[in-house]
Design a protein around this motif. Structure first.
Motif, short mmCIF file in Angstrom:
data_model
loop_
_atom_site.label_atom_id
_atom_site.label_comp_id
_atom_site.label_asym_id
_atom_site.label_seq_id
_atom_site.Cartn_x
_atom_site.Cartn_y
_atom_site.Cartn_z
N UNK A 69 0.90 -1.03 0.05
CA UNK A 69 0.01 -0.09 -0.11
C UNK A 69 0.86 1.15 -0.18
N UNK A 70 1.84 1.40 0.83
CA UNK A 70 2.70 2.35 1.24
C UNK A 70 3.50 2.87 -0.32
N UNK A 71 4.10 1.59 -0.82
CA UNK A 71 4.98 1.50 -1.92
C UNK A 71 3.96 2.24 -3.22
N UNK A 72 2.91 1.64 -3.36
CA UNK A 72 1.96 2.28 -4.37
C UNK A 72 1.53 3.70 -4.16
N UNK A 73 1.36 3.99 -2.98
CA UNK A 73 1.24 5.81 -2.55
C UNK A 73 2.12 6.47 -3.00
N UNK A 74 3.51 6.09 -2.76
CA UNK A 74 4.68 6.78 -3.00
C UNK A 74 5.22 6.75 -4.46
N UNK A 75 4.71 5.80 -5.19
CA UNK A 75 5.08 5.65 -6.60
C UNK A 75 4.85 6.75 -7.51
N UNK A 76 5.97 7.37 -8.05
CA UNK A 76 5.57 8.50 -9.21
C UNK A 76 5.93 8.07 -10.60
N UNK A 77 6.38 6.78 -10.68
CA UNK A 77 6.43 6.57 -12.24
C UNK A 77 5.23 5.54 -12.70
N UNK A 78 4.01 6.61 -12.91
CA UNK A 78 2.71 5.97 -13.31
C UNK A 78 2.82 5.33 -14.62
N UNK A 79 3.72 5.59 -15.47
CA UNK A 79 3.88 5.01 -16.81
C UNK A 79 4.45 3.67 -16.73
#
Length: 435
Positions: A69-79
């Motif tokens: 969950x936290x990794x997904x929240x902080x992920x900025x490489x959406x592509x």
């Protein structure tokens, strides 16, 4: 800083088919003086929660869920790294219906700095984000106010009137495989930004999935914070493992020193100052033939110390740092490679209001039944019934999570003995080894 987890909920994640929640809200039980924190909303939050259970019962999946969950929240490489391709994102696969259903994550936090409660969650399936929401509860001293900052269903958003003008135009930039909270946090929304700041800076997870990254973190903390390093040395001395000091040397690695075959991408990163090496040594006193301690000492490569000793060092840095700052530490298999007495002492430190002055939290999984024993070392700091959770396998191999407070028990009961007898489930049923 002082952030505390109020509760965490998952559904259809790995071994958990149905909804499972772990709560750190204190129940109205007699308190022997543990470090319970009271929010401005008069909610009492526990400093420790322990999850016990058999192998494959689901304990570690709760930690993985929070990490995912936290990794997904902080992920900025959406592509390049869409949320539906996260390596830890997996629904319950032992049911024909669940594999196509969305995974559900929800986290509630109390933040002392902003005097607010943050409730955030999302659902995701193979195609991307199904739903997402962020609500804030604030103004505890006037008129307790709850606001849904934003709510999302697919690509449709609704906003609170206080943020609609800023966030509505930005919602068009949110990809179907990206979390809106990350987009909003980086562009305009102070609530989303604060939430991401909390989970990034104040929740530390030790689950051994990236031990190299964790090692770099703890070494950097000791280099930057000398007071913390001395606290760690003091902790290790009290653990009676024979080490009187630890020395850390950090040096930059030049591209010219790299062996042949190193990828060009790594070389470029190191040429930009990202390449460092660490030399860690442990110091031991020398003794004469009569066992008398001399003033001299001898240094050893810390990598030659036992796995238990290395784990004590890693834990000491993270745990003491959290106690200093009032942070949350989540540890998978706390008792692994540690003596039960030391594991118990770690729990007692977080339970002790004199040592845990800033509301730090410890959430852990363990097989160590000594942590369930009453009056084992310091009876006043034993785990309460609402701090003990059991992860067990239910019907169809689906995991279930139950709190000890759901069972009828008395304070004088030997919980460790009753647990091993199977009174609370969450123990393996070992079949005969005979042919």
């Amino acid at each position: 800083m002082n952030t505390m987890i109020i509760d965490f909920t998952i559904k259809n994640y790995r071994s958990f088919k149905e909804t499972a929640s772990i709560s750190l809200l204190a129940e109205p039980l007699k308190n022997d003086g543990i470090a319970i924190s009271t929010t401005d909303f008069k909610d009492d939050i526990l400093p420790v929660a322990g999850i016990f259970g058999q192998n494959a019962g689901g304990k570690s999946n709760i930690i993985k869920a929070l990490s995912c969950m936290i990794d997904s929240m902080l992920n900025t490489d959406h592509v390049g790294s869409p949320i539906n391709r996260h390596p830890l994102l997996q629904p319950f696969l032992l049911n024909t219906d669940n594999s196509s259903q969305p995974i559900h994550f929800e986290l509630s936090l109390w933040d002392k700095d902003t005097v607010s409660q943050y409730n955030y969650g999302f659902e995701v399936d193979n195609s991307g984000v199904v739903s997402e929401w962020l609500s804030i509860v604030d103004r505890p001293k006037t008129n307790r106010r709850s606001r849904m900052i934003f709510e999302r269903s697919g690509n449709k958003f609704t906003f609170d009137s206080t943020v609609k003008g800023d966030l509505e135009p930005l919602s068009r930039r949110v990809l179907g495989t990206a979390l809106a909270v990350n987009v909003f946090a980086n562009l305009a929304d102070p609530y989303s930004h604060k939430l991401l700041e909390i989970v990034k800076e104040q929740i530390k997870i030790i689950d051994s999935t990236d031990i190299d990254e964790l090692r770099r973190y703890i070494l950097e903390r000791c280099i930057i914070d000398e007071k913390l390093r001395m606290q760690v040395i003091n902790f290790i001395n009290k653990a009676d493992i024979g080490i009187n000091d630890i020395f850390i040397d950090k040096s930059e690695v030049s591209v010219a020193e790299l062996p042949a075959g190193i990828p060009e991408e790594l070389k470029r990163a190191m040429s930009n100052g990202a390449g460092f090496s660490y030399r860690v040594e442990s110091s031991h006193f020398i003794y004469d033939n009569s066992g008398n301690k001399l003033t001299e000492s001898r240094n050893f490569n810390f990598g030659n110390e036992s796995l238990g000793t290395q784990k004590i060092f890693i834990l000491a840095v993270v745990l003491l740092d959290a106690l200093n700052k009032g942070e949350v530490v989540v540890v998978d298999e706390l008792g692994s490679s540690l003596h039960p007495f030391l594991t118990k002492r770690i729990v007692e430190i977080f339970q002790n209001p004199e040592l845990n002055k800033y509301g730090a939290q410890l959430i852990f999984t363990s097989h160590e039944t000594f942590l369930l024993a009453k009056n084992s070392l310091n009876g006043k700091l034993d785990l309460r019934r609402d701090q003990i959770w059991f992860a067990d396998k239910g019907a169809g191999e689906a995991s279930v999570l139950r709190c000890l407070s759901e069972y009828k028990t008395k304070k004088e009961y030997d919980l460790a003995k009753r647990y091993l007898e199977g009174r609370f489930g969450a123990v393996p049923v070992i079949k005969s080894w005979e042919a």
